[in-house]
Scaffold this active site. Structure first.
Site, PDB file in Angstrom:
ATOM      1  N   GLN A 235       0.811  -1.222   0.000  1.00 15.13           N
ATOM      2  CA  GLN A 235       0.000   0.000   0.000  1.00 15.13           C
ATOM      3  C   GLN A 235       0.839   1.265   0.000  1.00 15.13           C
ATOM      4  O   GLN A 235       0.348   2.349  -0.287  1.00 15.13           O
ATOM      5  CB  GLN A 235      -0.972  -0.028   1.199  1.00 15.13           C
ATOM      6  CG  GLN A 235      -0.416   0.465   2.542  1.00 15.13           C
ATOM      7  CD  GLN A 235       0.498  -0.509   3.243  1.00 15.13           C
ATOM      8  OE1 GLN A 235       1.363  -1.130   2.642  1.00 15.13           O
ATOM      9  NE2 GLN A 235       0.346  -0.622   4.544  1.00 15.13           N
TER      10      GLN A 235
ATOM     11  N   THR B  43      -1.457   5.628   7.603  1.00 13.82           N
ATOM     12  CA  THR B  43      -1.090   6.978   7.155  1.00 13.82           C
ATOM     13  C   THR B  43      -1.427   7.991   8.245  1.00 13.82           C
ATOM     14  O   THR B  43      -0.657   8.904   8.531  1.00 13.82           O
ATOM     15  CB  THR B  43      -1.832   7.326   5.853  1.00 13.82           C
ATOM     16  OG1 THR B  43      -1.432   6.391   4.860  1.00 13.82           O
ATOM     17  CG2 THR B  43      -1.511   8.740   5.385  1.00 13.82           C
TER      18      THR B  43
ATOM     19  N   GLU C  63      -8.812   0.669   2.284  1.00 14.39           N
ATOM     20  CA  GLU C  63      -9.916  -0.295   2.182  1.00 14.39           C
ATOM     21  C   GLU C  63     -11.112   0.232   1.425  1.00 14.39           C
ATOM     22  O   GLU C  63     -11.933  -0.544   0.932  1.00 14.39           O
ATOM     23  CB  GLU C  63     -10.426  -0.636   3.586  1.00 14.39           C
ATOM     24  CG  GLU C  63      -9.415  -1.260   4.493  1.00 14.39           C
ATOM     25  CD  GLU C  63      -9.923  -1.213   5.924  1.00 14.39           C
ATOM     26  OE1 GLU C  63     -10.480  -2.205   6.381  1.00 14.39           O
ATOM     27  OE2 GLU C  63      -9.771  -0.163   6.576  1.00 14.39           O
TER      28      GLU C  63
END
Lengths: 165, 777
Positions: free
Chosen positions: B486, B530, B736
């Site tokens: 990711q 993040t 997601e």
């Protein structure tokens, strides 16, 4: 288990090995030659993570016996970059286009893509997608991979840089 | 010469891991070399969905090359994240086809596999139950008779004596009296099967239990720290003696969150102390023996007035959690406190259950309950709009949650802009244009869906970060967050460079993640990294920066507030002096005439933990702050259906997500693209079982995931940036979210094309074709 002496050219170097009859080519690369770039994703030829080039043809190395590689030449992901570590145009394009996420499918993708470009230097999107049908990716949605391969083929067409040979 | 990038936050800088990943140099667990001492494990799995274990005889398995066999008697304690309901090896009872009964350790994988077949297990079969609605009936076989004895966190509410492992209740307003004011009411039952994450890398683990008591686990994990905590607790290892090392992860999607087969590897290593044991899942085991997404049966009823204002909702969610719900209970909870989807509905009654079934273990998967509940909600919203004659996008603009709203749990909605997301996707998909099909027997359709999702976690999941300098002022960022693909490492490097004032190219991310050396991180899940890790990295960089400026200020006899670090150089705005960081971040600075020194190696420390999340009332689901925040977004789909074959071609997906601040815009786009295809693929996926609970399609031929040929050709992504109050530079997660509305957007587009609703997943060309035929009769 019977063993067999074989010689195989791997990434440009000849290797002499003794392998048992039931050893797969993937096991030989990973466990004997410590070339772990080719991945074991399913052991059944369904995911493409173990794709290597056998005399320019992409094959699932989990579905081939090591001894069948006798006398052939093999390219793995470790053989794509130049000796000095510079990336190949295809690797460069994968990096530039963020065609990599988890990276597990990447070695197989690169080799299927390299095989495509070797036989068709200017593929369209549909041809690129068709060439990748045996290489599953769960992260990227394939968008950037298709883009990167297209860009690598265009760059090659435009450049024809003799220093790249 | 390498180009340097100052101020990288907001720039699409290259990934830090990309060179290793395109050259084959990136190591995954199965690539690590352990030498000739390495042993291999295989698991013995239950052939029955529900049975008592009467006897396990390992004598015949003691063939040449076998070093040990481990059974449930060796691991009598339970393990689990929220509810300790799982045995590492089954003890007395098996609860699904594939339950781990024993582990064989041998000198090769082939010997281990052959010996595993020789372990004799005598079972007494019990009645099994597979559907969550059957499992809550009073006469259903009890899968966990001892549920009342299990340790559970204080925000999960199991009902001992039943198969219910969690019941979340949401009560707001008075739906009973609101129905009378509704102009339109739509209700439906929606069924979703179990599906699997299908990471390209199957689970793999190597464990070493040394005679000294030191234990090391090499694992492909989203959760090295949670694995340390849970395995240490279950096997009685002091936390300080259990080291979890996790190199690159070949795809997670939630499947590598928490603990699954890794605990087996550690228990097996204990039986052969001093030698590492490798345990790796076959693809078949990956499908049924690790974890899957839970099934769901949803009964949902929603009503609105003539102007299209939503008035009332009643919903019952029954998640089929499988044989263990140790992680899955929190999925039902999340589905409960977010049960309305991203809508402002004044009167709500929601009941969300996690239910034991004799199926593979349900657990975290990308979206964590949200893709499942949005499947039904978003189809009902379309039907309501149609009933009152309003455009489906307009209906959503009117009713969607907005910043400052008091949402269903009573908390105030942090900053978001969902109408902007709706506007972006309707524009990108030409919402008002009707496109022509490519052939007379084909139909075109468009559909829209919106979504919300909060990170679903305990109230206090922490992050930490450390920054250390090398002599040349390059910086090592130490984090415990994992790189799953990711882009976590890249984002960490960008944030550290930005907050410190050095070029991006100076930052290195310390990997692999190693619980012995990496600072704590709860788990790389919930799209929280993040935001949460980012806050910790930013704090660590600011700490290091302050230390540097204090030394320089003293050296120059200036006020630190007049100083700054720009592109790797400390500068003074008052005296206009500058000094390169290379001169001082390790060795400090000399006093005049070398009469002593000041400073020393700079080490920045940072941490972040939300401190404001509250528990909710168990009877109403009401409380001051249910979650940290929500990420919202919208998805629109343009597709074509072949009425002669039922085949669906997804021509275009348009996505817009409010990420607060895109730290690396191109990486956000790659999440949008990957999530859209994952979501589209999931609409056509489903694990199948026979009447005895035996899996029928646990391989990549019979369980098809989208290939490059099937995947949508065009994915248009849009980034909306409404800063989050406590996000680093305003950022919130987006990993997601794109998974959530894709399947319902497809369903709404199918209805637009065919006038047919599909309430049950998976979709298939066959099911669409049959429904079309049925309709014509």
């Amino acid at each position: 288990m019977a063993s067999h002496g074989i010689s195989v050219e791997v990434n440009g170097k000849t290797e002499y090995l003794t392998v048992p009859s039931n050893m797969t080519l993937l096991e030989m690369l990973r466990d004997r030659l410590a070339l772990t770039g080719a991945k074991n994703g399913c052991s059944a030829g369904e995911c493409g993570a173990c794709t290597i080039l056998l005399d320019e043809e992409p094959v699932n190395s989990c579905m081939m016996l090591a001894l069948e590689a006798h006398g052939h030449s093999i390219t793995t992901v470790e053989g794509l970059a130049r000796e000095d570590g510079r990336l190949s145009p295809l690797q460069e394009a994968f990096a530039k286009h963020n065609a990599v996420q988890c990276g597990f499918c990447t070695p197989g993708m690169l080799l299927s893509a390299q095989a495509l470009l070797n036989r068709n230097p200017d593929p369209n999107d549909a041809e690129i997608r068709e060439a990748l049908v045996g290489n599953l990716c769960r992260c990227t949605g394939y968008v950037r991979i298709v883009e990167a391969i297209g860009a690598a083929s265009r760059d090659r067409g435009e450049k024809d840089d003799p220093t790249d040979a | 010469m390498t180009q340097l990038t100052p101020d990288p936050v907001g720039q699409s800088v290259p990934r830090v891991d990309v060179y290793d990943k395109v050259t084959g140099a990136a190591n995954y667990v199965d690539d690590l070399q352990f030498g000739p001492g390495l042993l291999f494990g295989r698991l013995v799995r239950s052939p029955h969905a529900h049975a008592l274990i009467k006897r396990v005889d390992t004598a015949r398995a003691a063939v040449r090359g076998v070093k040990a066999v481990v059974t449930g008697e060796d691991t009598p304690t339970r393990i689990g994240l929220y509810l300790k309901d799982r045995y590492i090896f089954a003890l007395d009872r098996v609860r699904y086809v594939g339950d781990t009964v024993a582990g064989v350790i041998a000198t090769s994988e082939r010997v281990a596999e052959e010996a595993a077949r020789l372990v004799e297990v005598e079972y007494e079969e019990l009645p099994a139950v597979f559907d969550p609605e059957d499992a809550i009936q009073p006469d259903a076989p009890l899968i966990h008779p001892d549920l009342g004895d299990y340790e559970v966190v204080n925000f999960i509410f199991p009902e001992p004596g039943t198969n219910i492992s969690e019941h979340f209740k949401l009560r707001k307003g008075d739906p009973d009296s609101a129905w009378a004011h509704c102009e339109a009411i739509v209700e439906g039952t929606f069924r979703l099967p179990q599906i699997q994450h299908v990471p390209l890398e199957p689970h793999s683990a190597v464990a070493l239990w040394e005679q000294s008591g030191q234990v090391t686990l090499w694992t492909c994990s989203q959760s090295p720290f949670a694995q340390r905590d849970l395995i240490a607790q279950s096997l009685g290892i002091p936390h300080g003696n259990l080291r979890v090392v996790s190199p690159y992860v070949g795809g997670g999607f939630g499947g590598k969150a928490g603990v699954s087969m890794e605990a087996c590897a550690v228990a097996m290593a204990r039986a052969v102390k001093g030698r590492p044991v490798k345990l790796r899942m076959t693809r078949e085991e990956e499908f049924i023996g690790t974890t899957v997404r839970q099934s769901l049966v949803a009964h949902t009823r929603i009503g609105c007035d003539a102007e299209g204002n939503l008035l009332a909702m009643e919903t019952g969610y029954h998640f089929g959690g499988g044989a263990s719900n140790e992680y899955g209970v929190n999925i039902a909870r999340a589905a409960g406190y977010s049960c309305t989807g991203p809508y402002d509905i004044p009167n709500v009654k929601g009941d969300s259950y996690c239910v034991y079934t004799n199926m593979p273990i349900g657990s975290a998967m990308r979206g964590f309950g949200m893709p499942e509940i949005h499947w039904g909600i978003e189809q009902i919203m379309d039907q309501l709009a149609e009933k009152i004659g309003m455009d489906a996008a307009e209906f959503r603009r009117r009713n969607c949650v907005r910043t400052g709203d008091t949402i269903l749990t009573g908390m105030t909605m942090p900053s978001i802009d969902l109408p902007a997301c709706i506007d972006r996707v309707t524009e990108a998909i030409d919402w008002d244009q009707r496109a022509q099909p490519s052939a007379p027997h084909k139909r075109r359709g468009k559909g829209i869906s919106i979504m919300w999702k909060a990170p679903a976690m305990p109230p206090n999941p922490g992050s930490s970060a450390v920054l250390r300098f090398n002599e040349d002022a390059t910086v090592n960022v130490e984090i415990g967050a994992q790189e799953l693909g990711q882009g976590a490492f890249t984002v960490a490097a960008q944030m550290a460079a930005q907050a410190l004032g050095v070029p991006y190219e100076w930052v290195r991310v310390s990997s692999p993640i190693d619980t012995k050396y990496s600072p704590y991180e709860w788990q790389t899940v919930a799209s929280r990294i993040t935001w949460s890790m980012g806050n910790a990295v930013k704090a660590a960089a600011e700490d290091a920066r302050a230390q540097i400026l204090a030394v320089v200020a003293e050296h120059w006899d200036e006020d630190p507030s007049d100083l700054d670090i720009k592109n790797g150089t400390a500068v003074s705005y008052s005296s206009e002096r500058d000094i390169s960081l290379q001169k001082m971040v390790v060795y400090g600075l000399p006093n005049e005439g070398f009469e002593g020194w000041k400073g020393g190696p700079i080490v920045g420390r940072g941490r972040f933990m939300p401190t404001y999340v509250t528990n909710l009332d168990p009877e109403t689901g009401q409380g001051a702050r249910a979650v940290v925040h929500y990420t919202v977004g919208a998805q629109a789909v343009d597709l074509e259906v072949d009425t002669e074959t039922g085949e669906v071609s997804i021509l275009k997906v348009a996505s817009a997500y409010d990420v607060g601040k895109a730290i690396n815009p191109d990486l956000v786009m790659t999440q949008i693209e990957g999530g859209a295809v994952h979501g589209a693929s999931s609409a056509f996926e489903g694990l199948k079982f026979d009447a005895e609970g035996r899996p029928l399609n646990a391989n990549l031929v019979d369980y098809h995931i989208m290939t490059a040929v099937d995947a949508p050709r065009e994915i248009h992504g849009d980034i909306v940036e409404t800063p989050l109050e406590d996000g680093p530079w305003g950022a919130r997660g987006v990993g997601e979210h794109v998974m959530v509305p894709t399947a319902p957007a497809i369903a709404n587009a199918l209805n637009d094309a065919l006038g047919i609703r599909f309430n049950d997943l998976p979709l298939s060309a066959e099911s669409i074709y049959l429904k079309l035929r049925e309709d014509q009769r």
